[in-house]
Design a protein around this motif. Sequence first.
Motif, PDB file in Angstrom:
ATOM      1  N   TYR A 298      25.956  53.473  25.312  1.00  0.00           N
ATOM      2  CA  TYR A 298      26.960  52.094  25.073  1.00  0.00           C
ATOM      3  C   TYR A 298      27.469  52.219  26.665  1.00  0.00           C
ATOM      4  O   TYR A 298      28.105  53.681  27.112  1.00  0.00           O
ATOM      5  CB  TYR A 298      27.303  51.349  24.305  1.00  0.00           C
ATOM      6  CG  TYR A 298      28.971  52.357  23.916  1.00  0.00           C
ATOM      7  CD1 TYR A 298      29.272  53.972  23.697  1.00  0.00           C
ATOM      8  CD2 TYR A 298      30.419  51.338  24.870  1.00  0.00           C
ATOM      9  CE1 TYR A 298      30.280  54.029  23.560  1.00  0.00           C
ATOM     10  CE2 TYR A 298      31.457  52.530  24.647  1.00  0.00           C
ATOM     11  CZ  TYR A 298      31.379  53.661  23.876  1.00  0.00           C
ATOM     12  OH  TYR A 298      32.918  54.251  23.662  1.00  0.00           O
TER      13      TYR A 298
ATOM     14  N   GLN B 252      21.535  47.345  32.662  1.00  0.00           N
ATOM     15  CA  GLN B 252      20.747  48.048  31.230  1.00  0.00           C
ATOM     16  C   GLN B 252      20.730  49.065  31.060  1.00  0.00           C
ATOM     17  O   GLN B 252      21.137  50.642  32.438  1.00  0.00           O
ATOM     18  CB  GLN B 252      19.787  47.757  31.726  1.00  0.00           C
ATOM     19  CG  GLN B 252      19.206  46.089  32.236  1.00  0.00           C
ATOM     20  CD  GLN B 252      19.645  45.383  33.098  1.00  0.00           C
ATOM     21  OE1 GLN B 252      19.969  46.281  34.693  1.00  0.00           O
ATOM     22  NE2 GLN B 252      19.822  44.586  32.782  1.00  0.00           N
TER      23      GLN B 252
ATOM     24  N   TYR C 225      27.678  46.984  26.320  1.00  0.00           N
ATOM     25  CA  TYR C 225      26.153  46.695  26.764  1.00  0.00           C
ATOM     26  C   TYR C 225      25.953  48.100  25.872  1.00  0.00           C
ATOM     27  O   TYR C 225      26.375  48.935  25.245  1.00  0.00           O
ATOM     28  CB  TYR C 225      25.956  47.297  28.456  1.00  0.00           C
ATOM     29  CG  TYR C 225      26.127  45.911  29.409  1.00  0.00           C
ATOM     30  CD1 TYR C 225      27.272  45.934  29.910  1.00  0.00           C
ATOM     31  CD2 TYR C 225      24.830  44.634  29.418  1.00  0.00           C
ATOM     32  CE1 TYR C 225      27.459  45.224  30.529  1.00  0.00           C
ATOM     33  CE2 TYR C 225      26.057  44.022  30.312  1.00  0.00           C
ATOM     34  CZ  TYR C 225      27.068  43.651  30.831  1.00  0.00           C
ATOM     35  OH  TYR C 225      27.795  43.036  31.328  1.00  0.00           O
TER      36      TYR C 225
ATOM     37  N   GLN D 270      24.694  42.029  34.259  1.00  0.00           N
ATOM     38  CA  GLN D 270      24.462  42.528  33.855  1.00  0.00           C
ATOM     39  C   GLN D 270      24.160  43.972  33.414  1.00  0.00           C
ATOM     40  O   GLN D 270      24.142  44.450  35.017  1.00  0.00           O
ATOM     41  CB  GLN D 270      22.852  42.440  33.613  1.00  0.00           C
ATOM     42  CG  GLN D 270      22.863  40.331  33.419  1.00  0.00           C
ATOM     43  CD  GLN D 270      23.085  40.365  31.755  1.00  0.00           C
ATOM     44  OE1 GLN D 270      23.178  41.547  30.836  1.00  0.00           O
ATOM     45  NE2 GLN D 270      23.970  39.239  30.848  1.00  0.00           N
TER      46      GLN D 270
END
Length: 116
Positions: free
Chosen positions: A96, A3, A105, A1
């Motif tokens: 992004y 952020q 993302y 992931q």
Amino acid sequence: QVQLVESGGGLVQAGGSLRLSCAASGNIFSINAMGWYRQAPGKQRELVATIISGGSTNYADSVKGRFTISRDNARDTMYLQMKSLKPEDTAVYYCYAVSIRARDYWGQGTQVTVSS
């Protein structure tokens, strides 16, 4: 992931400058490319600029010569320096990132308003 958190938007007069920042956290080593999109009211989201891991950059024709994208790997932050801003640059700007596995993302967006 991964952020992404944008900052630096605001209100500026035509001809002025702003610098947007996008701070990345999480699995940043998986990031292959980063960039900025923008979306103006009633319009489709458009690509503004990209920077890949090797440092190559690309810009939309509408911002060439006025915007500069850069990345500070030590700070895990990407920037968009915007100069000679025009009212038509008014939009929500989104950061992004694309991972090496082609996963996207997105940040939450930051408003840029250019007054005439």
